[in-house]
Design a protein around this motif. Sequence first.
Motif, short mmCIF file in Angstrom:
data_model
loop_
_atom_site.label_atom_id
_atom_site.label_comp_id
_atom_site.label_asym_id
_atom_site.label_seq_id
_atom_site.Cartn_x
_atom_site.Cartn_y
_atom_site.Cartn_z
N LEU A 156 -59.76 -2.29 145.39
CA LEU A 156 -59.73 -1.18 144.44
C LEU A 156 -58.74 -1.42 143.30
O LEU A 156 -58.73 -0.69 142.31
CB LEU A 156 -59.35 0.12 145.16
CG LEU A 156 -60.38 0.66 146.16
CD1 LEU A 156 -59.79 1.86 146.92
CD2 LEU A 156 -61.67 1.04 145.47
N GLY A 157 -57.88 -2.44 143.46
CA GLY A 157 -56.89 -2.74 142.42
C GLY A 157 -55.65 -1.88 142.50
O GLY A 157 -54.89 -1.79 141.53
N LEU A 197 -64.09 -10.47 142.24
CA LEU A 197 -63.99 -9.20 141.54
C LEU A 197 -62.86 -9.21 140.52
O LEU A 197 -63.01 -8.71 139.40
CB LEU A 197 -63.75 -8.07 142.55
CG LEU A 197 -64.94 -7.72 143.46
CD1 LEU A 197 -64.51 -6.73 144.53
CD2 LEU A 197 -66.09 -7.16 142.65
N ARG A 198 -61.73 -9.81 140.91
CA ARG A 198 -60.60 -9.88 139.99
C ARG A 198 -60.94 -10.75 138.77
O ARG A 198 -60.63 -10.39 137.63
CB ARG A 198 -59.37 -10.45 140.72
CG ARG A 198 -58.12 -10.49 139.85
CD ARG A 198 -56.92 -11.02 140.61
NE ARG A 198 -56.51 -10.13 141.66
CZ ARG A 198 -56.57 -10.40 142.96
NH1 ARG A 198 -57.03 -11.57 143.36
NH2 ARG A 198 -56.17 -9.53 143.86
N ALA A 199 -61.59 -11.89 139.03
CA ALA A 199 -61.96 -12.78 137.93
C ALA A 199 -62.96 -12.12 136.99
O ALA A 199 -62.88 -12.25 135.77
CB ALA A 199 -62.54 -14.09 138.48
N GLU A 200 -63.90 -11.38 137.59
CA GLU A 200 -64.91 -10.70 136.77
C GLU A 200 -64.27 -9.61 135.91
O GLU A 200 -64.60 -9.47 134.73
CB GLU A 200 -65.96 -10.07 137.68
CG GLU A 200 -67.09 -9.37 136.93
CD GLU A 200 -68.13 -8.78 137.86
OE1 GLU A 200 -69.02 -8.07 137.38
OE2 GLU A 200 -68.05 -9.04 139.08
N ARG A 201 -63.32 -8.87 136.50
CA ARG A 201 -62.63 -7.83 135.75
C ARG A 201 -61.84 -8.42 134.59
O ARG A 201 -61.87 -7.90 133.47
CB ARG A 201 -61.72 -7.03 136.68
CG ARG A 201 -60.99 -5.88 136.00
CD ARG A 201 -60.29 -4.95 136.99
NE ARG A 201 -59.27 -5.64 137.74
CZ ARG A 201 -59.33 -5.91 139.03
NH1 ARG A 201 -60.40 -5.56 139.72
NH2 ARG A 201 -58.34 -6.52 139.65
N ALA A 203 -62.37 -11.28 133.09
CA ALA A 203 -63.30 -11.82 132.10
C ALA A 203 -63.87 -10.72 131.22
O ALA A 203 -64.00 -10.88 130.00
CB ALA A 203 -64.43 -12.58 132.80
N ASN A 204 -64.19 -9.57 131.84
CA ASN A 204 -64.73 -8.45 131.07
C ASN A 204 -63.70 -7.90 130.09
O ASN A 204 -64.01 -7.57 128.95
CB ASN A 204 -65.19 -7.33 132.02
CG ASN A 204 -66.44 -7.71 132.79
OD1 ASN A 204 -67.19 -8.59 132.37
ND2 ASN A 204 -66.67 -7.06 133.92
N GLU A 205 -62.44 -7.80 130.55
CA GLU A 205 -61.39 -7.31 129.67
C GLU A 205 -61.16 -8.26 128.49
O GLU A 205 -60.97 -7.83 127.36
CB GLU A 205 -60.09 -7.13 130.46
CG GLU A 205 -60.15 -6.00 131.48
CD GLU A 205 -58.91 -5.93 132.35
OE1 GLU A 205 -58.08 -6.88 132.25
OE2 GLU A 205 -58.75 -4.97 133.12
N LYS A 206 -61.19 -9.56 128.78
CA LYS A 206 -60.99 -10.54 127.72
C LYS A 206 -62.13 -10.51 126.71
O LYS A 206 -61.93 -10.56 125.50
CB LYS A 206 -60.88 -11.95 128.33
CG LYS A 206 -60.62 -13.04 127.30
CD LYS A 206 -60.48 -14.40 127.96
CE LYS A 206 -60.23 -15.49 126.94
NZ LYS A 206 -60.13 -16.83 127.56
N ALA A 207 -63.37 -10.38 127.24
CA ALA A 207 -64.54 -10.34 126.36
C ALA A 207 -64.50 -9.10 125.47
O ALA A 207 -64.83 -9.16 124.28
CB ALA A 207 -65.82 -10.36 127.19
N ALA A 208 -64.08 -7.97 126.05
CA ALA A 208 -64.01 -6.73 125.27
C ALA A 208 -62.97 -6.85 124.16
O ALA A 208 -63.18 -6.40 123.03
CB ALA A 208 -63.67 -5.55 126.19
N ALA A 209 -61.82 -7.45 124.47
CA ALA A 209 -60.77 -7.62 123.47
C ALA A 209 -61.23 -8.54 122.34
O ALA A 209 -60.99 -8.28 121.17
CB ALA A 209 -59.51 -8.18 124.13
N GLU A 210 -61.90 -9.65 122.72
CA GLU A 210 -62.39 -10.58 121.71
C GLU A 210 -63.45 -9.94 120.83
O GLU A 210 -63.49 -10.14 119.62
CB GLU A 210 -62.93 -11.83 122.39
CG GLU A 210 -61.86 -12.69 123.06
CD GLU A 210 -62.43 -13.89 123.79
OE1 GLU A 210 -63.68 -13.93 123.96
OE2 GLU A 210 -61.67 -14.78 124.19
#
Length: 233
Positions: A156-157, A197-201, A203-210
């Motif tokens: 759950l983080g 799950l951590r890697a996916e999260r 990656a999604n955060e990085k993609a959103a920022a970019e």
Amino acid sequence: MADQPKPLMPHATATWLVDNTGLSFDQIAEFCGLHILEVQAMADDLAGSKYTGRDPVHAGELTQGEIAKGEADPSYTLTMQRAPVAVSRTKGPRYTPVSKRQDKPDGIAWLLRNHPEVSDAQISKLIGTTRNTIGAIRDRTHWNIQNIQPKDPVTLGLCSQRELDAVVAKAAKKAGIEDAAPVVESGSDRDRLIEELRAEREANEKAAAEAAQEAEAAAWLEAKRAEEGNSDT
């Protein structure tokens, strides 16, 4: 100079420098650790988010003399006068982002079911909750008990695997459990799932920022081209 520390609030600092000094965009971008297009967008009021300016002189990060040197010489690189003080976490409940707080009861229920040797005080510190909430979930008197589903707090983080392992090991030692099995076996399916799950999260955060940065830069360039087109006509 490239390794010098950056302002504590780079975007807010850049906004103040744009509004209150004659420094070049390059100088501001380099000092704040931002892309020059971000600084230009702030100057042109094209930034997606508006920032309240933060005075780096008042914060002790710059001096008026240093700003004057930069204004006199556009090639001058500003020097940080005093690096921001790192914020250390004080004693007290763990801070949990608002988006994660609704998951706390699920994490508490998982700990109560899988690790009864862990004390309420340890759960409270690990998850960042209160003993009253823990007691309500244990006694099934929590207002939302019908919707609480035990879930691993790591998944759950709410905490890290290392923190959970340390708490369980400490509780087991205190309870006199000699050969307590580790919470997660290295390389297990659950361990791999957590990492995925951590890697996916991330990656999604990085993609959103970019994507946000690219959209901001594109908006600035489009506005600039439109301005140039209007001036040509």
